[in-house]
Write a protein that holds these residues in place. Structure first.
Motif, PDB file in Angstrom:
ATOM      1  N   CYS A  81       0.831  -1.199   0.000  1.00  0.00           N
ATOM      2  CA  CYS A  81       0.000   0.000   0.000  1.00  0.00           C
ATOM      3  C   CYS A  81       0.868   1.253   0.000  1.00  0.00           C
ATOM      4  CB  CYS A  81      -0.927  -0.015   1.201  1.00  0.00           C
ATOM      5  SG  CYS A  81      -0.083  -0.158   2.782  1.00  0.00           S
ATOM      6  N   THR A  82       0.194   2.396  -0.080  1.00  0.00           N
ATOM      7  CA  THR A  82       0.867   3.679  -0.236  1.00  0.00           C
ATOM      8  C   THR A  82       0.340   4.686   0.797  1.00  0.00           C
ATOM      9  OG1 THR A  82       0.836   3.158  -2.594  1.00  0.00           O
ATOM     10  CG2 THR A  82       1.571   5.361  -1.989  1.00  0.00           C
ATOM     11  N   GLY A  94       3.803   8.812   0.636  1.00  0.00           N
ATOM     12  CA  GLY A  94       3.377   8.315  -0.664  1.00  0.00           C
ATOM     13  C   GLY A  94       4.243   7.227  -1.266  1.00  0.00           C
ATOM     14  N   LYS A  95       5.220   6.723  -0.543  1.00  0.00           N
ATOM     15  CA  LYS A  95       6.054   5.631  -1.055  1.00  0.00           C
ATOM     16  C   LYS A  95       5.278   4.314  -0.928  1.00  0.00           C
ATOM     17  CE  LYS A  95      10.577   3.451  -0.541  1.00  0.00           C
ATOM     18  NZ  LYS A  95      10.970   3.459  -1.914  1.00  0.00           N
ATOM     19  N   ARG A  96       5.321   3.508  -1.953  1.00  0.00           N
ATOM     20  CA  ARG A  96       4.659   2.201  -1.917  1.00  0.00           C
ATOM     21  C   ARG A  96       5.462   1.259  -1.021  1.00  0.00           C
ATOM     22  NH1 ARG A  96       0.227   0.037  -3.498  1.00  0.00           N
ATOM     23  NH2 ARG A  96       0.113  -2.107  -4.215  1.00  0.00           N
TER      24      ARG A  96
END
Length: 128
Positions: A81-82, A94-96
């Motif tokens: 998830c992000t 916002g990094k996966r």
């Protein structure tokens, strides 16, 4: 309750979370539920989950491992998830991410009554 019946209830609970069907949460979670020894109550538990989905819009619970030993369930949940900003005190922004949560549940009257959860924070830190 049999192992299969308890497993089915748990999988239905996970499906409820993934649908974000909060009106049905009380079907699976007791009114006096505790999370990591804190008395949340159903309203507090729901608020925690709603906050999780606000902070992680693509949150999806994947059951990677499930062990049923009534009245207990042990599960390893896998997430890809992000998170939008901070997550577990880490600036994710916002990094996966890919990580797991190991969680145990105690059921009472066919509902989740106690939850003990540990998220693999080290796996997240290694990806930042």
């Amino acid at each position: 309750m049999t192992r299969n019946e308890l497993s089915d209830i748990y999988r239905d609970y996970i499906a409820c979370l993934n649908r974000q069907d909060w009106s049905q949460l009380g079907q699976f979670v007791a009114d006096d539920v505790h999370h990591n020894e804190r008395p949340f109550g159903l309203a507090g538990y729901r608020a925690m989950l709603e906050q999780d989905f606000r902070e992680i819009p693509d949150l999806y619970f994947n059951v990677e491992l499930l062990i049923s030993d009534p009245p207990y369930i042990g599960s390893r949940l896998k997430f890809e998830c992000t998170p939008k900003g901070q997550f577990l005190g880490l600036a994710v922004n916002g990094k996966r991410l890919s990580f797991a949560e190991n969680v145990f549940y105690l059921f009472q009257d066919d509902k989740i009554w106690r939850v003990w959860s540990v998220i693999d924070k080290a796996a997240i830190e290694a990806q930042l």
